[in-house]
Design a protein around this motif. Structure first.
Motif, PDB file in Angstrom:
ATOM      1  N   ALA A  95       0.683  -1.256  -0.019  1.00 19.65           N
ATOM      2  CA  ALA A  95      -0.010   0.012   0.143  1.00 19.65           C
ATOM      3  C   ALA A  95       0.876   1.202  -0.085  1.00 19.65           C
ATOM      4  O   ALA A  95       0.239   2.375  -0.299  1.00 19.65           O
ATOM      5  CB  ALA A  95      -0.995  -0.002   1.317  1.00 19.65           C
ATOM      6  N   THR A  96       1.962   1.097   0.282  1.00 17.45           N
ATOM      7  CA  THR A  96       3.219   2.207   0.523  1.00 17.45           C
ATOM      8  C   THR A  96       3.467   2.667  -1.152  1.00 17.45           C
ATOM      9  O   THR A  96       3.984   3.603  -1.196  1.00 17.45           O
ATOM     10  CB  THR A  96       4.166   2.200   1.494  1.00 17.45           C
ATOM     11  N   ILE A  97       3.305   1.885  -2.166  1.00 14.26           N
ATOM     12  CA  ILE A  97       3.825   1.921  -3.581  1.00 14.26           C
ATOM     13  C   ILE A  97       2.893   2.928  -3.908  1.00 14.26           C
ATOM     14  O   ILE A  97       1.597   2.773  -4.120  1.00 14.26           O
ATOM     15  CB  ILE A  97       4.063   0.641  -4.191  1.00 14.26           C
ATOM     16  N   LYS A  98       3.258   3.912  -4.476  1.00 11.80           N
ATOM     17  CA  LYS A  98       2.355   5.015  -5.216  1.00 11.80           C
ATOM     18  C   LYS A  98       2.870   5.283  -6.810  1.00 11.80           C
ATOM     19  O   LYS A  98       4.085   5.263  -7.048  1.00 11.80           O
ATOM     20  CB  LYS A  98       2.532   6.205  -4.324  1.00 11.80           C
ATOM     21  N   VAL A  99       1.982   5.562  -7.420  1.00  8.16           N
ATOM     22  CA  VAL A  99       2.015   6.298  -8.843  1.00  8.16           C
ATOM     23  C   VAL A  99       3.093   7.360  -8.719  1.00  8.16           C
ATOM     24  O   VAL A  99       2.994   8.327  -7.744  1.00  8.16           O
ATOM     25  CB  VAL A  99       0.903   6.776  -9.604  1.00  8.16           C
ATOM     26  N   GLY A 100       3.879   7.396  -9.440  1.00  3.84           N
ATOM     27  CA  GLY A 100       5.115   8.395  -9.688  1.00  3.84           C
ATOM     28  C   GLY A 100       6.307   7.895  -8.962  1.00  3.84           C
ATOM     29  O   GLY A 100       7.204   8.643  -9.130  1.00  3.84           O
ATOM     30  N   MET A 101       6.360   6.999  -8.047  1.00  3.11           N
ATOM     31  CA  MET A 101       7.718   6.417  -7.382  1.00  3.11           C
ATOM     32  C   MET A 101       8.388   6.126  -8.556  1.00  3.11           C
ATOM     33  O   MET A 101       8.223   5.482  -9.629  1.00  3.11           O
ATOM     34  CB  MET A 101       7.489   5.551  -6.515  1.00  3.11           C
ATOM     35  N   SER A 102       9.973   5.868  -8.055  1.00  2.00           N
ATOM     36  CA  SER A 102      10.746   5.562  -9.132  1.00  2.00           C
ATOM     37  C   SER A 102      11.238   4.029  -8.797  1.00  2.00           C
ATOM     38  O   SER A 102      10.797   3.448  -7.729  1.00  2.00           O
ATOM     39  CB  SER A 102      12.460   6.199  -8.804  1.00  2.00           C
ATOM     40  N   ARG A 103      11.732   3.346  -9.769  1.00  5.47           N
ATOM     41  CA  ARG A 103      12.229   2.092  -9.596  1.00  5.47           C
ATOM     42  C   ARG A 103      13.259   1.843  -8.218  1.00  5.47           C
ATOM     43  O   ARG A 103      12.938   0.993  -7.700  1.00  5.47           O
ATOM     44  CB  ARG A 103      13.258   1.527 -10.907  1.00  5.47           C
ATOM     45  N   ASP A 104      14.043   2.780  -8.142  1.00  2.00           N
ATOM     46  CA  ASP A 104      14.919   2.570  -6.671  1.00  2.00           C
ATOM     47  C   ASP A 104      14.101   2.776  -5.519  1.00  2.00           C
ATOM     48  O   ASP A 104      14.269   1.957  -4.477  1.00  2.00           O
ATOM     49  CB  ASP A 104      15.902   3.579  -6.636  1.00  2.00           C
ATOM     50  N   GLU A 105      13.104   3.465  -5.562  1.00  2.00           N
ATOM     51  CA  GLU A 105      12.231   3.849  -4.269  1.00  2.00           C
ATOM     52  C   GLU A 105      11.447   2.276  -4.029  1.00  2.00           C
ATOM     53  O   GLU A 105      11.159   1.861  -3.041  1.00  2.00           O
ATOM     54  CB  GLU A 105      11.310   4.754  -4.490  1.00  2.00           C
ATOM     55  N   VAL A 106      11.015   1.799  -5.186  1.00  2.00           N
ATOM     56  CA  VAL A 106      10.099   0.510  -4.987  1.00  2.00           C
ATOM     57  C   VAL A 106      11.003  -0.427  -4.561  1.00  2.00           C
ATOM     58  O   VAL A 106      10.678  -1.271  -3.584  1.00  2.00           O
ATOM     59  CB  VAL A 106       9.487   0.096  -6.283  1.00  2.00           C
TER      60      VAL A 106
END
Length: 166
Positions: A95-106
């Motif tokens: 649920a913390t994964i949001k549209v606009g996040m980068s590959r590194d953030e994920v």
């Protein structure tokens, strides 16, 4: 009487499975605030990735199995002691994964994906993770990235079909 016995048996099997999950990865050998990074590596093996944090702490990433249901992020404080560990393949973390996040953030949040697929005609890359919801429901979490920007465009959850559905 039969219902009571089945309920007790189910309860004890659940406890046994919980113990197996922790001992399977060496977590039972570790003590928060006491165990060192060397102790963690001895108990769990070499991490997939070591993330260096700005404050001198480190996060060790442990995906379990080539297509396993668990990924542990192990936090080591600046003094080299185990601060905490978290199994990140959960609905709360997804649920913390949001549209606009980068590959590194994920990647930092969920660890190594099970698979990565590129779909050039759709201009997207899809990462997926397999996980368990409850004791036995196998599910998948997909994150779609735009190929050009590397940013999340959407996320999907789905349940693996059971053998009887085939």
């Amino acid at each position: 009487m039969g219902k009571i016995m089945r309920a007790l048996l189910g309860f004890f099997c659940s406890l046994l499975m919980l113990g197996c999950q922790q001992s399977e990865f060496g977590l039972e050998k570790l003590t928060k605030g006491v165990s060192t990074e060397a102790d963690v590596r001895s108990a769990m093996g070499e991490p997939e990735v070591v993330w260096e944090e700005h404050n001198g702490s480190r996060t060790l990433e442990y995906p379990k199995g080539p297509a396993g249901h668990r990924t542990y992020m192990v936090d080591i404080d600046a003094q080299g002691k185990l601060r905490d560990y978290t199994q990140v393949l959960t609905n709360d973390h997804f649920a913390t994964i949001k549209v606009g996040m980068s590959r590194d953030e994920v990647r930092r949040k969920l660890g190594k994906p099970r698979t990565v697929g590129k779909f050039n005609l759709k201009n997207e890359e899809v990462w997926d993770w397999r996980y368990l919801e409850g004791p036995s429901i196998e599910r998948f979490f997909n994150v779609h990235f735009d190929l050009e920007t590397g940013k999340v465009t959407c996320c999907l959850l789905y349940t693996s079909p059971s053998p009887r559905d085939s």
